[in-house]
Design an enzyme around this catalytic site. Structure first.
Site, PDB file in Angstrom:
ATOM      1  N   CYS A  23      -6.028  -6.195  -3.095  1.00  0.00           N
ATOM      2  CA  CYS A  23      -6.997  -5.959  -4.174  1.00  0.00           C
ATOM      3  C   CYS A  23      -6.294  -6.302  -5.491  1.00  0.00           C
ATOM      4  CB  CYS A  23      -7.427  -4.503  -4.173  1.00  0.00           C
ATOM      5  SG  CYS A  23      -6.013  -3.419  -4.426  1.00  0.00           S
ATOM      6  N   HIS A  52       1.669   0.653   0.055  1.00  0.00           N
ATOM      7  CA  HIS A  52       1.892   1.101   1.424  1.00  0.00           C
ATOM      8  C   HIS A  52       1.917  -0.093   2.382  1.00  0.00           C
ATOM      9  CE1 HIS A  52       0.850   5.599   0.798  1.00  0.00           C
ATOM     10  NE2 HIS A  52       2.133   5.342   0.713  1.00  0.00           N
ATOM     11  N   CYS A 107      -2.507   1.462 -10.817  1.00  0.00           N
ATOM     12  CA  CYS A 107      -3.764   0.705 -10.850  1.00  0.00           C
ATOM     13  C   CYS A 107      -4.700   1.331 -11.891  1.00  0.00           C
ATOM     14  CB  CYS A 107      -4.411   0.733  -9.470  1.00  0.00           C
ATOM     15  SG  CYS A 107      -6.054   0.002  -9.493  1.00  0.00           S
ATOM     16  N   HIS A 135      -0.685  12.924  -0.037  1.00  0.00           N
ATOM     17  CA  HIS A 135      -0.714  11.493  -0.378  1.00  0.00           C
ATOM     18  C   HIS A 135      -0.244  11.312  -1.828  1.00  0.00           C
ATOM     19  CE1 HIS A 135      -2.207   7.476  -1.293  1.00  0.00           C
ATOM     20  NE2 HIS A 135      -2.315   7.278   0.001  1.00  0.00           N
ATOM     21  N   GLU A 137      -1.020   9.349  -4.219  1.00  0.00           N
ATOM     22  CA  GLU A 137      -2.068   9.239  -5.257  1.00  0.00           C
ATOM     23  C   GLU A 137      -2.607  10.624  -5.619  1.00  0.00           C
ATOM     24  OE1 GLU A 137      -5.227   6.297  -4.583  1.00  0.00           O
ATOM     25  OE2 GLU A 137      -6.592   7.595  -5.700  1.00  0.00           O
TER      26      GLU A 137
HETATM   27  S1  SF4 Z   1      -7.517   1.853  -6.596  1.00  0.00           S
HETATM   28 FE1  SF4 Z   1      -6.627  -0.038  -7.309  1.00  0.00          FE
HETATM   29  S2  SF4 Z   1      -4.868  -0.349  -5.984  1.00  0.00           S
HETATM   30 FE2  SF4 Z   1      -6.169   1.145  -4.975  1.00  0.00          FE
HETATM   31  S3  SF4 Z   1      -7.500  -0.058  -3.630  1.00  0.00           S
HETATM   32 FE3  SF4 Z   1      -8.593   0.200  -5.569  1.00  0.00          FE
HETATM   33  S4  SF4 Z   1      -8.125  -1.630  -6.799  1.00  0.00           S
HETATM   34 FE4  SF4 Z   1      -6.608  -1.471  -5.122  1.00  0.00          FE
END
Ligand code: SF4
Length: 298
Positions: A23, A52, A107, A135, A137
């Site tokens: 992405c 990851h 991101c 996790h 995030e």
């Molecule tokens: S949050 Fe950002 S890094 Fe994560 S999948 Fe979506 S676009 Fe990709």
């Protein structure tokens, strides 16, 4: 629309899902890391895995970019890259205290969740983050809420976890955000359950558009094939969710990290039409290796 892979000499038909692979957030972070590796005069460290995907982490290691678990492992005066998943802001404070140059590859979609979580805590909501507590995030998102003294923030990965997670906390005003790669159904189920007891709710659907599109395309393709091959890190939740989406669509899915794992897999023999998708942190060269192998089958 799903695409047929270029002229396959085999009798098997290989279809590739749209929106599979890197992405924009991951691409940005990986480009930044390799750029820093070649331009920085200081040793470069990444706090936690940049993305990851073990194969990409190995390639960074070859470029002398070291992955560490804590700021304590980074020598003063070095350079440090913050990964796509973001970090608890306390780590950035500690890095700056050690005169470490911090480059942020969080991101933008993850940063938006962090900002929402902070705002909800500031407005005195009990914050529910939908995702696995361990996790990276989620740790980063919760860390932002915790910047507000007295804030209350919990993580739940399913509606069944709500009761225990919220025990002893105020439940009348609940704010909800979600991990960017969460399954939509799980997020909606949590929101529906909170609506039964909260008197006031503020909900942000923070699933990122790239994840939504990838899951939707994988699900659509899964209906048209005999088998799905899902490529990506075993530690990647968005890749794991992709395999779940395919299975929920009623199609068997094999989750592999590399081409070696799909070679001679028993499920290939019976499959005439095979679908391929890949997680957000899966580089194109890994995807191409798997496709070439599948095309070589006869
Ligand atoms: S949050 Fe950002 S890094 Fe994560 S999948 Fe979506 S676009 Fe990709």
């Amino acid at each position: 629309m799903n695409q047929v892979a270029p002229a396959s000499p085999s009798k098997k038909k290989i279809l590739i899902a749209e929106h599979s692979g890197f992405c924009y957030g991951v691409k940005m972070a990986v480009d930044k890391a390799f750029d820093l590796a070649t331009t920085s005069e200081k040793p470069v460290y990444v706090l936690g895995e940049l993305i990851h995907n073990p194969q990409v982490i190995d390639k960074l290691k070859e470029q002398n970019v070291k992955t560490v678990k804590s700021i304590d492992e980074i020598p003063a005066g070095s350079a440090c890259l913050i990964r796509t998943h973001g970090v608890d802001p306390e780590h950035i404070d500690s890095a700056e205290e050690k005169n470490i140059d911090v480059s942020d590859a969080t991101c933008p979609d993850v940063r938006r969740v962090q900002e929402r979580a902070l705002e909800l805590a500031r407005d005195n909501y009990t914050v529910v983050v939908v995702g696995k507590e361990e996790h990276p995030e989620i740790i980063g998102i919760m860390g932002h809420s915790k910047r507000i003294p007295g804030s209350k923030v919990v993580a739940v990965n399913s509606p069944d976890e709500l009761e225990a997670a919220l025990e002893g906390l105020p439940k009348s005003r609940i704010g909800i955000v979600t991990q960017t790669t969460q399954l939509e159904d799980t997020f909606f189920q949590v929101v529906a359950k909170v609506a039964r007891f909260a008197r006031e709710m503020k909900v942000y659907n923070t699933i990122c558009p790239a994840t939504f599109k990838r899951q939707t395309a994988a699900e659509k393709l899964a209906h048209d094939v005999d088998l799905m091959v899902v490529i990506g890190g075993k530690n990647s939740s968005n890749t794991t969710h992709l395999a779940e989406v395919c299975r929920d669509a009623g199609t068997e899915a094999v989750h592999v990290e590399t081409v070696e794992e799909i070679m001679n897999h028993p499920l290939l023999a019976q499959a005439e039409v095979i679908g391929v998708t890949a997680g957000a942190s899966t580089p194109d060269w890994l995807v191409q290796e798997v496709i070439q192998y599948l095309e070589s089958l006869n």
